[in-house]
Design a protein around this motif. Structure first.
Motif, PDB file in Angstrom:
ATOM      1  N   LYS A  85      -2.818 -11.568  -8.492  1.00 53.85           N
ATOM      2  CA  LYS A  85      -2.653 -11.887  -9.919  1.00 53.85           C
ATOM      3  C   LYS A  85      -2.983 -13.356 -10.122  1.00 53.85           C
ATOM      4  CE  LYS A  85       2.251 -12.930  -9.285  1.00 53.85           C
ATOM      5  NZ  LYS A  85       3.626 -12.566  -9.567  1.00 53.85           N
ATOM      6  N   LEU A 140      11.289 -19.384 -10.796  1.00 51.80           N
ATOM      7  CA  LEU A 140      10.667 -20.638 -10.318  1.00 51.80           C
ATOM      8  C   LEU A 140       9.376 -20.319  -9.583  1.00 51.80           C
ATOM      9  CD1 LEU A 140      13.901 -22.416  -9.014  1.00 51.80           C
ATOM     10  CD2 LEU A 140      12.618 -22.961 -11.102  1.00 51.80           C
ATOM     11  N   THR A 200      15.231  -7.201 -12.910  1.00 49.49           N
ATOM     12  CA  THR A 200      15.427  -8.205 -13.974  1.00 49.49           C
ATOM     13  C   THR A 200      15.680  -7.585 -15.354  1.00 49.49           C
ATOM     14  OG1 THR A 200      13.063  -8.391 -14.447  1.00 49.49           O
ATOM     15  CG2 THR A 200      13.961  -9.911 -12.791  1.00 49.49           C
ATOM     16  N   PRO A 221      10.084 -16.882 -23.036  1.00 49.74           N
ATOM     17  CA  PRO A 221       8.660 -16.576 -23.014  1.00 49.74           C
ATOM     18  C   PRO A 221       8.308 -15.680 -21.825  1.00 49.74           C
ATOM     19  CG  PRO A 221       9.043 -18.739 -22.063  1.00 49.74           C
ATOM     20  CD  PRO A 221      10.382 -18.087 -22.220  1.00 49.74           C
ATOM     21  N   ALA A 277       2.880 -17.759 -25.907  1.00 51.49           N
ATOM     22  CA  ALA A 277       3.339 -18.963 -25.209  1.00 51.49           C
ATOM     23  C   ALA A 277       2.288 -19.517 -24.245  1.00 51.49           C
ATOM     24  CB  ALA A 277       4.642 -18.674 -24.459  1.00 51.49           C
ATOM     25  N   ALA A 278       1.672 -18.650 -23.468  1.00 52.42           N
ATOM     26  CA  ALA A 278       0.717 -19.148 -22.471  1.00 52.42           C
ATOM     27  C   ALA A 278      -0.441 -18.166 -22.301  1.00 52.42           C
ATOM     28  CB  ALA A 278       1.425 -19.381 -21.136  1.00 52.42           C
ATOM     29  N   TYR A 311       6.517  -7.781  -8.578  1.00 52.73           N
ATOM     30  CA  TYR A 311       5.851  -8.996  -9.072  1.00 52.73           C
ATOM     31  C   TYR A 311       5.049  -9.646  -7.963  1.00 52.73           C
ATOM     32  CZ  TYR A 311       9.508 -11.885  -6.842  1.00 52.73           C
ATOM     33  OH  TYR A 311      10.338 -12.499  -5.952  1.00 52.73           O
TER      34      TYR A 311
HETATM   35  P1  NDP Z   1       5.685 -15.597 -10.247  1.00 56.78           P
HETATM   36  O1  NDP Z   1       5.520 -14.227  -9.698  1.00 56.78           O
HETATM   37  O2  NDP Z   1       4.898 -16.698  -9.671  1.00 56.78           O
HETATM   38  O3  NDP Z   1       7.243 -16.018 -10.110  1.00 56.78           O
HETATM   39  C1  NDP Z   1       8.287 -15.176 -10.456  1.00 56.78           C
HETATM   40  C2  NDP Z   1       9.590 -15.929 -10.248  1.00 56.78           C
HETATM   41  O4  NDP Z   1      10.677 -15.074 -10.627  1.00 56.78           O
HETATM   42  C3  NDP Z   1       9.821 -16.319  -8.782  1.00 56.78           C
HETATM   43  O5  NDP Z   1      10.441 -17.573  -8.695  1.00 56.78           O
HETATM   44  C4  NDP Z   1      10.774 -15.221  -8.309  1.00 56.78           C
HETATM   45  O6  NDP Z   1      11.624 -15.591  -7.234  1.00 56.78           O
HETATM   46  C5  NDP Z   1      11.595 -14.991  -9.548  1.00 56.78           C
HETATM   47  N1  NDP Z   1      12.228 -13.666  -9.522  1.00 56.78           N
HETATM   48  C6  NDP Z   1      11.630 -12.452  -9.507  1.00 56.78           C
HETATM   49  N2  NDP Z   1      12.550 -11.474  -9.467  1.00 56.78           N
HETATM   50  C7  NDP Z   1      13.748 -12.091  -9.434  1.00 56.78           C
HETATM   51  C8  NDP Z   1      15.075 -11.621  -9.368  1.00 56.78           C
HETATM   52  N3  NDP Z   1      15.370 -10.324  -9.317  1.00 56.78           N
HETATM   53  N4  NDP Z   1      16.073 -12.533  -9.349  1.00 56.78           N
HETATM   54  C9  NDP Z   1      15.796 -13.863  -9.382  1.00 56.78           C
HETATM   55  N5  NDP Z   1      14.542 -14.377  -9.452  1.00 56.78           N
HETATM   56  C10 NDP Z   1      13.535 -13.488  -9.476  1.00 56.78           C
HETATM   57  O7  NDP Z   1       5.473 -15.472 -11.808  1.00 56.78           O
HETATM   58  P2  NDP Z   1       4.902 -16.567 -12.834  1.00 56.78           P
HETATM   59  O8  NDP Z   1       5.720 -17.797 -12.711  1.00 56.78           O
HETATM   60  O9  NDP Z   1       3.442 -16.685 -12.666  1.00 56.78           O
HETATM   61  O10 NDP Z   1       5.159 -15.822 -14.225  1.00 56.78           O
HETATM   62  C11 NDP Z   1       6.461 -15.398 -14.586  1.00 56.78           C
HETATM   63  C12 NDP Z   1       6.404 -14.464 -15.772  1.00 56.78           C
HETATM   64  O11 NDP Z   1       6.056 -15.170 -16.953  1.00 56.78           O
HETATM   65  C13 NDP Z   1       5.338 -13.369 -15.684  1.00 56.78           C
HETATM   66  O12 NDP Z   1       5.759 -12.296 -14.867  1.00 56.78           O
HETATM   67  C14 NDP Z   1       5.222 -12.951 -17.147  1.00 56.78           C
HETATM   68  O13 NDP Z   1       6.196 -11.945 -17.422  1.00 56.78           O
HETATM   69  C15 NDP Z   1       5.602 -14.224 -17.911  1.00 56.78           C
HETATM   70  N6  NDP Z   1       4.448 -14.778 -18.636  1.00 56.78           N
HETATM   71  C16 NDP Z   1       4.484 -14.808 -20.009  1.00 56.78           C
HETATM   72  C17 NDP Z   1       3.423 -15.344 -20.721  1.00 56.78           C
HETATM   73  C18 NDP Z   1       3.480 -15.476 -22.213  1.00 56.78           C
HETATM   74  O14 NDP Z   1       2.482 -15.861 -22.843  1.00 56.78           O
HETATM   75  N7  NDP Z   1       4.600 -15.190 -22.851  1.00 56.78           N
HETATM   76  C19 NDP Z   1       2.222 -15.840 -20.051  1.00 56.78           C
HETATM   77  C20 NDP Z   1       2.302 -15.804 -18.604  1.00 56.78           C
HETATM   78  C21 NDP Z   1       3.382 -15.281 -17.935  1.00 56.78           C
HETATM   79  P3  NDP Z   1      11.001 -16.004  -5.791  1.00 56.78           P
HETATM   80  O15 NDP Z   1      10.348 -17.346  -6.020  1.00 56.78           O
HETATM   81  O16 NDP Z   1      12.181 -16.084  -4.914  1.00 56.78           O
HETATM   82  O17 NDP Z   1      10.023 -14.931  -5.434  1.00 56.78           O
END
Ligand code: NDP
Length: 311
Positions: A85, A140, A200, A221, A277-278, A311
């Motif tokens: 992704k 994060l 989540t 967001p 948002a992004a 994810y």
């Molecule tokens: P990443 O996959 O890089 O990161 C996901 C984060 O969430 C990681 O830190 C992960 O933990 C944490 N996480 C996942 N599951 C859990 C859980 N059960 N408990 C605690 N923490 C959890 O995603 P991105 O940062 O790239 O993007 C995040 C989200 O933002 C996307 O999935 C999307 O839904 C949203 N988004 C929205 C947009 C908008 O325009 N509104 C645009 C782009 C994204 P760990 O680090 O330990 O794996």
């Protein structure tokens, strides 16, 4: 190498990929079915199921966004094909702007000034020091860590939460259920940038929202599924009931577009934005996709998504 692209800007993607990879055949999903069916790679966003189901020799799928929730629910998604992704690809900066806007909206009392304007009230609100305004960032990852850093650089104490333990300079990092409780109890603004996964769903339910301090604000967001919408409405209060929360800035919803009769549209403490948002910045994303294709072809190890975790 044959690549099939499906996204809102498919022609731009097709032209950019064809220019960067002159040996490749790059088609959009509008190409005739018999031409697109034996693709090596799909570069897709919200693709129809048939585009996945008709493939016979896929080597990789590139999700043209950060969230894979839609892709993972698409019927016919092969289980043996690696999926990558977009990671940050310029979205972190846009998300940081959105988050900072949201935090400043409440921190500098813009919500109260908008309300005062209704009655032509000229009254300054108190400005506390930024170090008195801790901000929580749930998630994060590629984007969430960018947002956490940006808020910290803007002067706010930042508390972050993720699935696995993390160390981010200047950010107080938490994980696990107890970590979430500890974080929620301390923050005046909460930003949710978690993916939509089984774990989540409604992570912010009535009980969790009640753990936020009185007068906290929520900025979402991430995905609509993260918040129990009715619990949020209850926590915001209505009419004469002032509610536990001060306000919310929401970009994502259980149902999108947000139906016209959804009470969030009319709620005086809520700002609704239409999942803006992004948006994926095209040039950054194209560069990342090209590097993914080179890595796939040269057998490099790629950081693929984990379908079980979602994810
Ligand atoms: P990443 O996959 O890089 O990161 C996901 C984060 O969430 C990681 O830190 C992960 O933990 C944490 N996480 C996942 N599951 C859990 C859980 N059960 N408990 C605690 N923490 C959890 O995603 P991105 O940062 O790239 O993007 C995040 C989200 O933002 C996307 O999935 C999307 O839904 C949203 N988004 C929205 C947009 C908008 O325009 N509104 C645009 C782009 C994204 P760990 O680090 O330990 O794996």
């Amino acid at each position: 190498m044959k690549i099939v692209v499906h996204t809102g800007e498919a022609e731009q993607w097709q032209a950019a990929l064809a220019e960067a990879l002159p040996q490749a055949t790059v088609l959009t999903s509008e190409a005739p079915a018999d031409e697109r069916k034996d693709a090596d790679y799909l570069a897709i966003w919200k693709a129809p199921a048939h585009l996945l189901q008709e493939q016979t020799q896929l080597k990789g799928i590139i999700n043209l966004g950060a969230g894979v929730d839609y892709l993972l629910k698409t019927p016919g998604l092969p289980s043996d094909v690696p999926i990558v992704k977009l990671r940050d690809a310029g979205m972190g900066e846009l998300m940081a702007d959105y988050a900072l806007y949201g935090v400043l909206h409440f921190y500098r009392s813009m919500d109260r000034y908008l309300e005062q304007q209704q009655s032509a009230t000229w009254k300054s609100q108190e400005v506390v020091e930024k170090n008195q305004w801790p901000v929580g960032v749930l998630g994060l990852g590629a984007i969430g860590s960018f947002v956490a850093n940006a808020l910290q650089q803007a002067g706010f104490p930042v508390l972050g939460w993720s699935r696995s333990p993390k160390q981010i300079s200047g950010v107080d990092c938490f994980h696990g259920d107890d970590g979430l409780t500890e974080l929620l109890g301390q923050v005046r603004s909460l930003i949710t940038i978690l993916p939509d996964t089984a774990a989540t769903q409604h992570i912010l339910n009535a009980e969790r929202l009640a753990q936020l301090p009185q007068g906290a604000s929520v900025i979402n967001p991430g995905r609509g599924s993260l918040i129990d919408e009715q619990a949020l409405l209850d926590a915001l209060g209505s009419g004469n009931q002032s509610g536990h929360l001060r306000g919310a800035l929401l970009d994502v919803f259980h149902e999108e577009p947000l139906p016209a009769d959804n009470p969030l549209w009319q709620h005086p403490k809520v700002i609704v934005t239409p999942h803006m948002a992004a948006p994926t910045p095209l040039n950054d994303a194209i560069d990342q996709v090209i590097s993914y294709l080179h890595a796939f072809e040269s057998g490099e190890k790629l950081s693929t998504i984990n379908p079980e975790a979602g994810y």
